[in-house]
Design a protein around this motif. Sequence first.
Motif, PDB file in Angstrom:
ATOM      1  N   VAL A   1       0.856  -1.184   0.000  1.00  0.00           N
ATOM      2  CA  VAL A   1       0.000   0.000   0.000  1.00  0.00           C
ATOM      3  C   VAL A   1       0.890   1.232   0.000  1.00  0.00           C
ATOM      4  CG1 VAL A   1      -1.837   1.274   1.176  1.00  0.00           C
ATOM      5  CG2 VAL A   1      -1.767  -1.228   1.334  1.00  0.00           C
ATOM      6  N   ARG A   2       0.657   2.092  -0.969  1.00  0.00           N
ATOM      7  CA  ARG A   2       1.437   3.329  -1.089  1.00  0.00           C
ATOM      8  C   ARG A   2       0.476   4.501  -1.156  1.00  0.00           C
ATOM      9  NH1 ARG A   2       6.504   2.561  -1.965  1.00  0.00           N
ATOM     10  NH2 ARG A   2       7.325   0.571  -2.608  1.00  0.00           N
ATOM     11  N   TYR A   3       0.970   5.659  -0.775  1.00  0.00           N
ATOM     12  CA  TYR A   3       0.157   6.861  -0.868  1.00  0.00           C
ATOM     13  C   TYR A   3       1.040   8.056  -1.178  1.00  0.00           C
ATOM     14  CZ  TYR A   3       1.823   7.729   3.873  1.00  0.00           C
ATOM     15  OH  TYR A   3       2.618   7.931   4.968  1.00  0.00           O
ATOM     16  N   GLU A   4       0.407   9.154  -1.577  1.00  0.00           N
ATOM     17  CA  GLU A   4       1.122  10.394  -1.811  1.00  0.00           C
ATOM     18  C   GLU A   4       0.199  11.581  -1.546  1.00  0.00           C
ATOM     19  OE1 GLU A   4       2.510  10.081  -5.863  1.00  0.00           O
ATOM     20  OE2 GLU A   4       0.719  11.079  -6.631  1.00  0.00           O
ATOM     21  N   PHE A   5       0.818  12.698  -1.208  1.00  0.00           N
ATOM     22  CA  PHE A   5       0.099  13.950  -1.014  1.00  0.00           C
ATOM     23  C   PHE A   5       1.106  15.082  -1.150  1.00  0.00           C
ATOM     24  CE2 PHE A   5       1.489  12.608   3.181  1.00  0.00           C
ATOM     25  CZ  PHE A   5       2.011  13.764   3.745  1.00  0.00           C
ATOM     26  N   GLU A   6       0.567  16.287  -1.331  1.00  0.00           N
ATOM     27  CA  GLU A   6       1.451  17.416  -1.562  1.00  0.00           C
ATOM     28  C   GLU A   6       1.747  18.225  -0.304  1.00  0.00           C
ATOM     29  OE1 GLU A   6       1.912  21.024  -4.784  1.00  0.00           O
ATOM     30  OE2 GLU A   6       0.520  19.382  -5.153  1.00  0.00           O
ATOM     31  N   HIS A   7       0.734  18.503   0.527  1.00  0.00           N
ATOM     32  CA  HIS A   7       0.920  19.423   1.648  1.00  0.00           C
ATOM     33  C   HIS A   7       0.418  18.863   2.972  1.00  0.00           C
ATOM     34  CE1 HIS A   7       1.762  22.636  -1.196  1.00  0.00           C
ATOM     35  NE2 HIS A   7       0.654  22.331  -1.833  1.00  0.00           N
ATOM     36  N   ILE A   8       1.123  19.179   4.034  1.00  0.00           N
ATOM     37  CA  ILE A   8       0.638  18.965   5.401  1.00  0.00           C
ATOM     38  C   ILE A   8      -0.184  20.192   5.759  1.00  0.00           C
ATOM     39  CG2 ILE A   8       1.336  18.833   7.820  1.00  0.00           C
ATOM     40  CD1 ILE A   8       3.852  17.315   6.846  1.00  0.00           C
ATOM     41  N   GLU A   9      -1.342  19.971   6.363  1.00  0.00           N
ATOM     42  CA  GLU A   9      -2.234  21.069   6.732  1.00  0.00           C
ATOM     43  C   GLU A   9      -2.163  21.322   8.233  1.00  0.00           C
ATOM     44  OE1 GLU A   9      -4.134  22.761   4.529  1.00  0.00           O
ATOM     45  OE2 GLU A   9      -3.631  21.515   2.798  1.00  0.00           O
ATOM     46  N   GLY A  10      -1.877  22.529   8.639  1.00  0.00           N
ATOM     47  CA  GLY A  10      -1.859  22.908  10.046  1.00  0.00           C
ATOM     48  C   GLY A  10      -0.667  22.329  10.796  1.00  0.00           C
ATOM     49  N   ASP A  11      -0.830  22.289  12.125  1.00  0.00           N
ATOM     50  CA  ASP A  11       0.206  21.761  13.007  1.00  0.00           C
ATOM     51  C   ASP A  11       0.018  20.262  13.205  1.00  0.00           C
ATOM     52  OD1 ASP A  11       1.235  24.357  13.599  1.00  0.00           O
ATOM     53  OD2 ASP A  11      -0.330  24.635  15.126  1.00  0.00           O
ATOM     54  N   TYR A  12       1.041  19.633  13.741  1.00  0.00           N
ATOM     55  CA  TYR A  12       0.857  18.267  14.223  1.00  0.00           C
ATOM     56  C   TYR A  12       1.396  18.174  15.637  1.00  0.00           C
ATOM     57  CZ  TYR A  12       5.748  16.867  13.285  1.00  0.00           C
ATOM     58  OH  TYR A  12       7.107  16.748  13.283  1.00  0.00           O
ATOM     59  N   VAL A  13       0.886  17.207  16.372  1.00  0.00           N
ATOM     60  CA  VAL A  13       1.231  17.034  17.779  1.00  0.00           C
ATOM     61  C   VAL A  13       1.633  15.590  18.023  1.00  0.00           C
ATOM     62  CG1 VAL A  13      -0.289  18.888  18.572  1.00  0.00           C
ATOM     63  CG2 VAL A  13      -1.165  16.548  18.408  1.00  0.00           C
ATOM     64  N   ILE A  14       2.214  15.358  19.177  1.00  0.00           N
ATOM     65  CA  ILE A  14       2.510  14.006  19.630  1.00  0.00           C
ATOM     66  C   ILE A  14       1.470  13.698  20.702  1.00  0.00           C
ATOM     67  CG2 ILE A  14       4.214  12.491  20.702  1.00  0.00           C
ATOM     68  CD1 ILE A  14       6.356  14.508  19.594  1.00  0.00           C
ATOM     69  N   CYS A  15       0.594  12.747  20.409  1.00  0.00           N
ATOM     70  CA  CYS A  15      -0.498  12.414  21.318  1.00  0.00           C
ATOM     71  C   CYS A  15      -0.116  11.207  22.167  1.00  0.00           C
ATOM     72  CB  CYS A  15      -1.777  12.124  20.534  1.00  0.00           C
ATOM     73  SG  CYS A  15      -3.173  11.757  21.612  1.00  0.00           S
TER      74      CYS A  15
END
Length: 146
Positions: free
Chosen positions: A11-25
Amino acid sequence: MHHGSCLCGDVRYEFEHIEGDYVICHCRSCRKASGSIGGINVAVARDDFLVDDPNQRLTTYESSPGKRRYFCSRCGSPLFTQVGQGGDYVRVRLGSLDTDVTQQPAAHIFMSHRAPWDEPDAHYPQWDEWPDFNQVDIRGATRSKS
């Protein structure tokens, strides 16, 4: 362009942009789903997220009402989650990316739920539960700013 895949590569995927912030939950659910300290997921616009699954290995599990976790049925790699039907975002597991991300996390969240052996870097802001959404822009999560 960002590219990612499961451990076996089916399984592979692709995308262009990360949206917003990310956190460590550090919540229990994220610990269980990752088998580690917690979840580190980036938001990607659903319309920008392309999955290549020629062997139909991608499967899903509804871990809580309306939250679906997607993973490879062959190797078990967790790949992304989606909250709600037709949501605007998917939340991609940062560890499944094959390309580098230079953006740093915005915070540690659900610190009140962390395991006793989990001692995170104090360099980033820490929140006992959800962060102040005026300071951290999390998208596509169970509870988020947008």
